[in-house]
Scaffold this motif. Sequence first.
Motif, PDB file in Angstrom:
ATOM      1  N   PHE A  94       0.842   3.824  -3.089  1.00  0.00           N
ATOM      2  CA  PHE A  94       0.382   5.184  -2.837  1.00  0.00           C
ATOM      3  C   PHE A  94       1.381   6.202  -3.367  1.00  0.00           C
ATOM      4  O   PHE A  94       1.003   7.173  -4.036  1.00  0.00           O
ATOM      5  CB  PHE A  94       0.158   5.374  -1.337  1.00  0.00           C
ATOM      6  N   ASN A 113      -9.970  -1.208  -1.167  1.00  0.00           N
ATOM      7  CA  ASN A 113      -8.929  -0.846  -2.133  1.00  0.00           C
ATOM      8  C   ASN A 113      -9.385   0.140  -3.198  1.00  0.00           C
ATOM      9  O   ASN A 113      -8.748   0.263  -4.233  1.00  0.00           O
ATOM     10  CB  ASN A 113      -8.393  -2.115  -2.810  1.00  0.00           C
ATOM     11  N   GLN A 128       0.832  -1.207   0.000  1.00  0.00           N
ATOM     12  CA  GLN A 128       0.000   0.000   0.000  1.00  0.00           C
ATOM     13  C   GLN A 128       0.864   1.255   0.000  1.00  0.00           C
ATOM     14  O   GLN A 128       0.574   2.221  -0.706  1.00  0.00           O
ATOM     15  CB  GLN A 128      -0.916  -0.002   1.227  1.00  0.00           C
ATOM     16  N   PHE A 151      -9.403  10.017  -6.381  1.00  0.00           N
ATOM     17  CA  PHE A 151      -8.326  10.988  -6.594  1.00  0.00           C
ATOM     18  C   PHE A 151      -8.947  12.192  -7.301  1.00  0.00           C
ATOM     19  O   PHE A 151      -9.338  12.117  -8.467  1.00  0.00           O
ATOM     20  CB  PHE A 151      -7.212  10.390  -7.442  1.00  0.00           C
ATOM     21  N   SER A 202      -9.323   7.056   0.293  1.00  0.00           N
ATOM     22  CA  SER A 202      -9.638   5.639   0.100  1.00  0.00           C
ATOM     23  C   SER A 202     -10.710   5.294   1.117  1.00  0.00           C
ATOM     24  O   SER A 202     -10.413   5.102   2.302  1.00  0.00           O
ATOM     25  CB  SER A 202      -8.386   4.777   0.298  1.00  0.00           C
ATOM     26  N   VAL A 215      -7.102  13.135  -1.954  1.00  0.00           N
ATOM     27  CA  VAL A 215      -6.936  11.703  -2.161  1.00  0.00           C
ATOM     28  C   VAL A 215      -7.609  10.966  -1.009  1.00  0.00           C
ATOM     29  O   VAL A 215      -7.254  11.185   0.154  1.00  0.00           O
ATOM     30  CB  VAL A 215      -5.448  11.297  -2.222  1.00  0.00           C
ATOM     31  N   MET A 271      -9.969   3.956  -4.558  1.00  0.00           N
ATOM     32  CA  MET A 271      -9.389   5.277  -4.322  1.00  0.00           C
ATOM     33  C   MET A 271     -10.144   6.336  -5.106  1.00  0.00           C
ATOM     34  O   MET A 271     -10.501   6.140  -6.263  1.00  0.00           O
ATOM     35  CB  MET A 271      -7.906   5.299  -4.716  1.00  0.00           C
ATOM     36  N   LEU A 330      -7.097   8.253   4.073  1.00  0.00           N
ATOM     37  CA  LEU A 330      -7.189   6.853   3.670  1.00  0.00           C
ATOM     38  C   LEU A 330      -7.808   6.019   4.786  1.00  0.00           C
ATOM     39  O   LEU A 330      -7.350   6.057   5.928  1.00  0.00           O
ATOM     40  CB  LEU A 330      -5.803   6.298   3.301  1.00  0.00           C
ATOM     41  N   PHE A 354      -6.976   0.900  -5.831  1.00  0.00           N
ATOM     42  CA  PHE A 354      -5.759   1.394  -5.193  1.00  0.00           C
ATOM     43  C   PHE A 354      -4.686   0.302  -5.200  1.00  0.00           C
ATOM     44  O   PHE A 354      -3.614   0.454  -5.770  1.00  0.00           O
ATOM     45  CB  PHE A 354      -6.133   1.828  -3.775  1.00  0.00           C
TER      46      PHE A 354
END
Length: 321
Positions: free
Chosen positions: A91, A274, A87, A278, A210, A208, A276, A185, A265
């Motif tokens: 990232f 998982n 991760q 953005f 998650s 950002v 994301m 996240l 992600f």
Amino acid sequence: LVDRALRTEFRNANLFTTDLTAQFEERDGAAGRLRQGPPQHQHPAALDHDRQKPRAFTAHATPWLVTLGVTTADGRVKHGMQGKLRQIEKFIEILSHRLPPALLAPSRTLRVIDMGAGKGYLTFAIAAWLQQRGVAAEVIGIEQRKELVDLCNAAARAHALPSLRFEVGSIAESPLPACDVLVALHACDTATDDALAKGIAAQAEVIVASPCCHKELRPQLAPPAALATAMRHGILCDRQAELATDALRAALLAVAGYHADVFEFVATEHSAKNLMLFASKRPAIDRAAAQHTARELAAHFGVGRQRLATHLGVALSAATT
């Protein structure tokens, strides 16, 4: 797989190495026959294509990974931490490809806020990566557990990361000054919406997130009749709630002037959560059209309220009237 293919379809196979040549023949009613002979290829295979994958951090040369419990002192990844390291690497890979170059210009100081930083794995990674690149930065981790804040601040000092600090606070209640990049996240349920709203209010160029857990919309879901039978199954209802929540978040970010990409992600074996979001600020976005899209989505899923919509003052109930 090879054995099944030999017995049902191909019935013979050839193997060529620099040491020998071998041929196996499958025979009806009898044991297969294996023949070996001298090699036909005398020269070793070229290995110039077999390159080490570039990584943001080398495990055996990154002391803060040891302090945070990801690796041992001799650089081995600890049991159960492979997913966490993946991760971290992924990232930073995403940031390196997606952050606008203007944010990394030497003429400015980049401010990054990580809300709900936890033990600081990704916060440390951001600060270390920016320091490696020679980017002037201020990286702040917000975490409500004081013992983790103290641990991370001590580690930042010990590992010479002067741009990094941690502060005690919650996502919902911490005042957030202007920042360039906001990270959140695995903030649970509506805490992700709180973080997105904070980033929007702080005029962050990049947000950002998650998401983790999707509880708010699940009891509201009122799917079309064609989906009613499918939604009796708990897991399908959970996944529909995830879809509805994150689709609405993407649409609402557009209402706020951001273009949001939604993508995987990391692979599910590294983290079940998982997905994301953005989001990059795009002043030219048609916000009225985005609001119409958000309301249409809300109407489709039967949703009358959602935390980010409330933060932004967007009435979704108009879609259901």
